[in-house]
Design an enzyme around this catalytic site. Sequence first.
Site, mmCIF file in Angstrom:
data_model
loop_
_atom_site.group_PDB
_atom_site.id
_atom_site.type_symbol
_atom_site.label_atom_id
_atom_site.label_comp_id
_atom_site.label_asym_id
_atom_site.label_seq_id
_atom_site.Cartn_x
_atom_site.Cartn_y
_atom_site.Cartn_z
ATOM 1 N N ALA A 39 0.941 -1.088 -0.031
ATOM 2 C CA ALA A 39 -0.106 -0.229 0.047
ATOM 3 C C ALA A 39 0.932 1.150 0.059
ATOM 4 O O ALA A 39 2.213 1.273 0.407
ATOM 5 C CB ALA A 39 -0.690 0.006 1.202
ATOM 6 N N GLY A 56 -0.013 -5.428 0.410
ATOM 7 C CA GLY A 56 -0.989 -5.733 -0.423
ATOM 8 C C GLY A 56 -0.519 -6.007 -2.173
ATOM 9 O O GLY A 56 -1.525 -6.864 -2.690
ATOM 10 N N GLU A 60 -0.967 -9.817 -1.265
ATOM 11 C CA GLU A 60 -2.455 -10.252 -1.103
ATOM 12 C C GLU A 60 -2.838 -10.130 -2.732
ATOM 13 O O GLU A 60 -3.910 -10.987 -2.955
ATOM 14 C CB GLU A 60 -3.227 -9.029 -0.474
ATOM 15 C CG GLU A 60 -2.854 -9.230 1.094
ATOM 16 C CD GLU A 60 -3.449 -8.010 1.965
ATOM 17 O OE1 GLU A 60 -4.218 -8.463 2.843
ATOM 18 O OE2 GLU A 60 -2.706 -6.767 1.947
ATOM 19 N N GLU A 90 2.684 -6.021 7.506
ATOM 20 C CA GLU A 90 1.689 -5.068 7.989
ATOM 21 C C GLU A 90 2.015 -4.878 9.585
ATOM 22 O O GLU A 90 1.807 -3.873 10.270
ATOM 23 C CB GLU A 90 0.426 -5.391 7.621
ATOM 24 C CG GLU A 90 -0.273 -5.326 6.327
ATOM 25 C CD GLU A 90 0.133 -6.200 5.465
ATOM 26 O OE1 GLU A 90 -0.408 -6.176 4.261
ATOM 27 O OE2 GLU A 90 0.726 -7.176 5.930
#
Length: 255
Positions: free
Chosen positions: A61, A106, A109, A129
Site C-alpha cells: 500500500a 497488498g 495479497e 503489516e
Amino acid sequence: MTVHLEVAEGVGTLRLDRPPMNALDVATQDRLKELAEEAARREDVRAVVIYGGEKVFAAGADIKEMQTMDHAAMVLRGKALQDSFTAVARIPKPVVAAVTGYALGGGCELALCADYRIAGENAKLGQPEILLGLIPGAGGTQRLSRLIGPSRAKDLIFTGRQVRADEALALGLVDRVVPAGEVYAQAHAWAAKLAQGPAMALRAAKESVDTGLEADIDTGLAVERNWFAGLFATEDRERGMRSFVEDGPGKAKFL
C-alpha cells in the site's frame, strides 16, 4: 493510468504501472477493480495475467497516503480496498500472477487473488503489516491461510518477515520459480494455453473449487453437481466428447 489492461492471444494482462514500486494507492485500487471487472466481462479475454513489470510486482500500500487516514476514514475505505482485490479473485477465468521483485503487503495479497503464481528467482513475498502495528487488510488473513495453512500463514503475518522465492515455493505460496527474465513469458504462456480451452468448463471448475473451499462439503458437492450437469448443454462439451470418440483424447479444439 496506474493499471492497464492489454489483450493479446486471448490473454488480458492487468499491468500495474505506478513507478518506482507500484505502491497501491486508492486510485490504483479503484482502477484495478474497474479493469478486473472489464476483464471478467470481455469475451476476447479468456485468461488473465497480473504483472507489475520486470523489477517489482507491488511493494504494498501507499503508506504515506494511508498515514493520513484515521479510523473513520478507514472504516469507509476498508471495504472498497477489499472489493478491489475481490474483483480480481472473482474473475471467472484462469488468472496467473507473474511475480518479480517485491510482492509485499497488498502486493502479496494481490498475488493471492490469482489461481496460480509464477515467481522470479529475485522475488520476495511477505505480509509486513504487523511491523506497522496493523494486520493485512486486503484479504491476506483469509486467502493466505487458505492457501498455505493457518500455522504457516500466522508465522508470516505475526513476524512480518519476507520470504525469498525458494522458500515461497516450499511453503506453497508460489507454484513455480523461474529466472527473473522469464516470468512474464512463462505466465503468458500458461494463460495462453488455457485461453484455448473450454471457457465455460474452466469457469465451472474455478467456481466449484473456490466455492467449495468456503463452504461445507455438501454445498461444494452440490455446486459441482449443478455445474457438471449444466455443462452437458454446452457446445464445448459436444465438441470435446466428439473429438475424443473420433480422434482420441486431448485433441479437441475449442476455438
